[in-house]
Design a protein around this motif. Structure first.
Motif, PDB file in Angstrom:
ATOM      1  N   GLU A 172      -0.208  15.753   3.938  1.00  0.00           N
ATOM      2  CA  GLU A 172       1.045  15.791   3.189  1.00  0.00           C
ATOM      3  C   GLU A 172       0.762  16.086   1.716  1.00  0.00           C
ATOM      4  O   GLU A 172       1.475  16.859   1.074  1.00  0.00           O
ATOM      5  CB  GLU A 172       1.785  14.455   3.325  1.00  0.00           C
ATOM      6  CG  GLU A 172       3.171  14.469   2.730  1.00  0.00           C
ATOM      7  CD  GLU A 172       4.253  14.121   3.741  1.00  0.00           C
ATOM      8  OE1 GLU A 172       5.425  14.124   3.354  1.00  0.00           O
ATOM      9  OE2 GLU A 172       3.920  13.875   4.904  1.00  0.00           O
ATOM     10  N   PHE A 173      -0.263  15.458   1.172  1.00  0.00           N
ATOM     11  CA  PHE A 173      -0.654  15.736  -0.215  1.00  0.00           C
ATOM     12  C   PHE A 173      -1.060  17.205  -0.376  1.00  0.00           C
ATOM     13  O   PHE A 173      -0.696  17.867  -1.347  1.00  0.00           O
ATOM     14  CB  PHE A 173      -1.829  14.852  -0.634  1.00  0.00           C
ATOM     15  CG  PHE A 173      -1.491  13.407  -0.841  1.00  0.00           C
ATOM     16  CD1 PHE A 173      -1.113  12.943  -2.094  1.00  0.00           C
ATOM     17  CD2 PHE A 173      -1.551  12.496   0.204  1.00  0.00           C
ATOM     18  CE1 PHE A 173      -0.804  11.612  -2.300  1.00  0.00           C
ATOM     19  CE2 PHE A 173      -1.254  11.159   0.016  1.00  0.00           C
ATOM     20  CZ  PHE A 173      -0.866  10.707  -1.239  1.00  0.00           C
ATOM     21  N   ILE A 174      -1.802  17.694   0.588  1.00  0.00           N
ATOM     22  CA  ILE A 174      -2.375  19.041   0.491  1.00  0.00           C
ATOM     23  C   ILE A 174      -1.297  20.117   0.649  1.00  0.00           C
ATOM     24  O   ILE A 174      -1.157  21.011  -0.191  1.00  0.00           O
ATOM     25  CB  ILE A 174      -3.482  19.228   1.544  1.00  0.00           C
ATOM     26  CG1 ILE A 174      -4.647  18.274   1.240  1.00  0.00           C
ATOM     27  CG2 ILE A 174      -3.970  20.677   1.574  1.00  0.00           C
ATOM     28  CD1 ILE A 174      -5.626  18.113   2.379  1.00  0.00           C
ATOM     29  N   PHE A 175      -0.520  20.019   1.734  1.00  0.00           N
ATOM     30  CA  PHE A 175       0.442  21.071   2.023  1.00  0.00           C
ATOM     31  C   PHE A 175       1.683  21.027   1.122  1.00  0.00           C
ATOM     32  O   PHE A 175       2.370  22.041   0.964  1.00  0.00           O
ATOM     33  CB  PHE A 175       0.865  21.021   3.488  1.00  0.00           C
ATOM     34  CG  PHE A 175      -0.224  21.454   4.436  1.00  0.00           C
ATOM     35  CD1 PHE A 175      -0.730  22.750   4.404  1.00  0.00           C
ATOM     36  CD2 PHE A 175      -0.753  20.566   5.363  1.00  0.00           C
ATOM     37  CE1 PHE A 175      -1.732  23.146   5.265  1.00  0.00           C
ATOM     38  CE2 PHE A 175      -1.752  20.962   6.243  1.00  0.00           C
ATOM     39  CZ  PHE A 175      -2.251  22.252   6.194  1.00  0.00           C
ATOM     40  N   LYS A 176       1.955  19.862   0.553  1.00  0.00           N
ATOM     41  CA  LYS A 176       3.135  19.743  -0.313  1.00  0.00           C
ATOM     42  C   LYS A 176       2.768  19.600  -1.789  1.00  0.00           C
ATOM     43  O   LYS A 176       3.656  19.391  -2.623  1.00  0.00           O
ATOM     44  CB  LYS A 176       4.003  18.558   0.126  1.00  0.00           C
ATOM     45  CG  LYS A 176       4.649  18.761   1.499  1.00  0.00           C
ATOM     46  CD  LYS A 176       5.563  17.608   1.849  1.00  0.00           C
ATOM     47  CE  LYS A 176       6.209  17.817   3.225  1.00  0.00           C
ATOM     48  NZ  LYS A 176       7.071  16.672   3.605  1.00  0.00           N
ATOM     49  N   ILE A 188       0.861  -1.174   0.000  1.00  0.00           N
ATOM     50  CA  ILE A 188       0.000   0.000   0.000  1.00  0.00           C
ATOM     51  C   ILE A 188       0.901   1.229   0.000  1.00  0.00           C
ATOM     52  O   ILE A 188       1.825   1.338   0.812  1.00  0.00           O
ATOM     53  CB  ILE A 188      -0.926   0.037   1.231  1.00  0.00           C
ATOM     54  CG1 ILE A 188      -1.843  -1.193   1.256  1.00  0.00           C
ATOM     55  CG2 ILE A 188      -1.747   1.319   1.237  1.00  0.00           C
ATOM     56  CD1 ILE A 188      -2.822  -1.264   0.102  1.00  0.00           C
ATOM     57  N   LEU A 189       0.623   2.168  -0.910  1.00  0.00           N
ATOM     58  CA  LEU A 189       1.405   3.395  -0.986  1.00  0.00           C
ATOM     59  C   LEU A 189       0.505   4.570  -0.653  1.00  0.00           C
ATOM     60  O   LEU A 189      -0.564   4.732  -1.230  1.00  0.00           O
ATOM     61  CB  LEU A 189       1.976   3.575  -2.397  1.00  0.00           C
ATOM     62  CG  LEU A 189       2.681   4.898  -2.690  1.00  0.00           C
ATOM     63  CD1 LEU A 189       3.893   5.085  -1.784  1.00  0.00           C
ATOM     64  CD2 LEU A 189       3.112   4.966  -4.148  1.00  0.00           C
ATOM     65  N   GLY A 190       0.944   5.394   0.291  1.00  0.00           N
ATOM     66  CA  GLY A 190       0.152   6.556   0.667  1.00  0.00           C
ATOM     67  C   GLY A 190       0.755   7.257   1.866  1.00  0.00           C
ATOM     68  O   GLY A 190       1.806   6.862   2.371  1.00  0.00           O
ATOM     69  N   THR A 191       0.082   8.307   2.315  1.00  0.00           N
ATOM     70  CA  THR A 191       0.550   9.047   3.479  1.00  0.00           C
ATOM     71  C   THR A 191      -0.610   9.891   3.995  1.00  0.00           C
ATOM     72  O   THR A 191      -1.713   9.857   3.440  1.00  0.00           O
ATOM     73  CB  THR A 191       1.772   9.929   3.117  1.00  0.00           C
ATOM     74  OG1 THR A 191       2.296  10.538   4.291  1.00  0.00           O
ATOM     75  CG2 THR A 191       1.399  10.997   2.102  1.00  0.00           C
ATOM     76  N   ASP A 192      -0.381  10.629   5.030  1.00  0.00           N
ATOM     77  CA  ASP A 192      -1.391  11.524   5.581  1.00  0.00           C
ATOM     78  C   ASP A 192      -1.892  12.479   4.488  1.00  0.00           C
ATOM     79  O   ASP A 192      -1.093  13.101   3.795  1.00  0.00           O
ATOM     80  CB  ASP A 192      -0.736  12.321   6.719  1.00  0.00           C
ATOM     81  CG  ASP A 192      -1.711  13.205   7.479  1.00  0.00           C
ATOM     82  OD1 ASP A 192      -2.718  13.634   6.886  1.00  0.00           O
ATOM     83  OD2 ASP A 192      -1.447  13.480   8.659  1.00  0.00           O
TER      84      ASP A 192
END
Length: 367
Positions: free
Chosen positions: A300-304, A293-297
């Motif tokens: 992280e997507f939003i701010f970066k 599974i690939l992902g993060t908080d």
């Protein structure tokens, strides 16, 4: 006149050498056997391969761990999808190849050519695509039939041992580099980049003006990566914090792009972007179905402004573009050449993750 144009120039045997899967599944083995030479139809060419590459996807297909029907469902016993050779027989309707022309066989042998995906350069996602080494005999077999319209012409000046891996590894990573939309000067990380796809990516990224960093382990992969244009090599075994080391190299900020060719690297892929805004994580390597599974908080997507995107194998146009890089001297030999009788040994080495670059097998050489 029959449906096939023949010439006495080529003596085509009834049987040919092939790497054949025995005991398909987790405990598979490969043996070199003699198999029948196929007969091309009116729209096909018969290619006598000189070289085949050995790709990690072959291991998945022999193990049957991608969630697809097994090879045996289609009556296929030989995997492989990186072949380079010459045309020894052409069908009566074939106009784009003649006898003696050089031709390459790719991961996809044919598509419908008329669906909405085929018409917008997404042909590799065509629902009617025929996959080499899964749905039809692959390039571990010396003589192969290919629809003439989908085979790739190989320009003069590119050795067969260079051309064979371009059919998959170089064209696949070329597609991913193009779809990343990264610019010249971008820091690009290749975790597992000492392997076949990654090391082709290093060369192409360098040719496009990007700045490649390889994360891998071992002296042979370090040497190959730096020789092929990596600006830095981070050994994840010898380095306490690989992500920190990459971020420091990438201007102390982080990578603009991460190209994941080794499935084990998905677990740490996001860590390489550091504080870089607008980074791309490109998914290329195929893990066994359901294992990663690939992902993060989401923050992280939003701010970066982080993007994660996947790409499949290269199209015909991608392969042609990658071959052009090779013709211009920007893609070099990244393979170790094995004789045909050592094909099973090469497969085992690949299964154990011990290959720097690619192994290619020479059908015309036997020890």
């Amino acid at each position: 006149m029959g449906s096939i144009t023949e010439t006495r120039q080529f003596d085509i045997p009834k049987l040919c050498k092939a790497g054949v899967v025995v005991n398909e599944g987790p405990d598979f083995q490969v043996e070199v056997q003699m198999v029948p030479v196929p007969e091309p139809g009116p729209d096909d060419i018969l290619v006598r391969l000189k070289f085949t590459g050995l790709c990690s996807s072959d291991i998945h297909l022999m193990q049957g761990d991608l969630g697809m029907p097994p090879m045996s469902t289609f009556g296929v016993r030989s995997p492989g999808h990186e072949g380079a050779g010459i045309v020894v027989k052409v069908g009566a309707n074939v106009k784009n190849f003649k006898l003696g022309d050089r031709a390459g066989v790719k991961p996809i042998v044919d598509t419908c050519g008329t669906c909405s995906l085929c018409l917008v350069d997404k042909e590799t996602y065509c629902k009617a695509a025929i996959h080499s080494g899964l749905m039809t005999a692959g390039t571990y077999q010396q003589y192969l039939v290919s629809p003439a319209r989908y085979a790739s012409p190989i320009p003069d000046g590119i050795p067969d041992e260079v051309a064979a891996p371009i059919m998959c590894s170089a064209s696949t990573i070329y597609r991913s580099l193009v779809e990343s939309n990264l610019r010249a000067g971008s820091w690009v990380v290749f975790p597992g980049g000492g392997g076949g796809v990654g090391i082709q990516g290093v060369q192409l990224a360098k040719a496009m003006g990007m700045r490649p960093i390889v994360v891998d382990t071992g002296a042979s992969k370090r040497e190959l990566s730096l020789k092929m244009g990596a600006e830095a090599f981070v050994d994840f075994v010898e380095t306490d914090d690989s992500a920190k080391a990459v971020i420091e190299i990438a201007d102390g900020v982080g990578a603009h792009g991460v190209f994941v060719t080794a499935p084990a690297a998905y677990k740490t892929a996001v860590s390489f972007i550091g504080n870089r805004v607008g980074s791309m994580i490109m998914c290329i390597g195929l893990p066994p179905a359901g294992t990663m599974i690939l992902g993060t908080d989401p923050c992280e997507f939003i701010f970066k402004n982080l993007t994660i995107k996947g790409t499949l194998v290269g199209s015909r146009s991608d392969t042609a573009a990658a071959l052009d890089y090779a013709k211009r001297g920007m893609l070099h030999q990244i393979c170790e050449v094995y004789p045909i009788n050592r094909l099973p040994e090469g497969v085992e080495k690949l299964r154990k993750g011990q290959v720097a670059g690619r192994i290619v097998v020479n059908f015309d050489w036997e020890e």
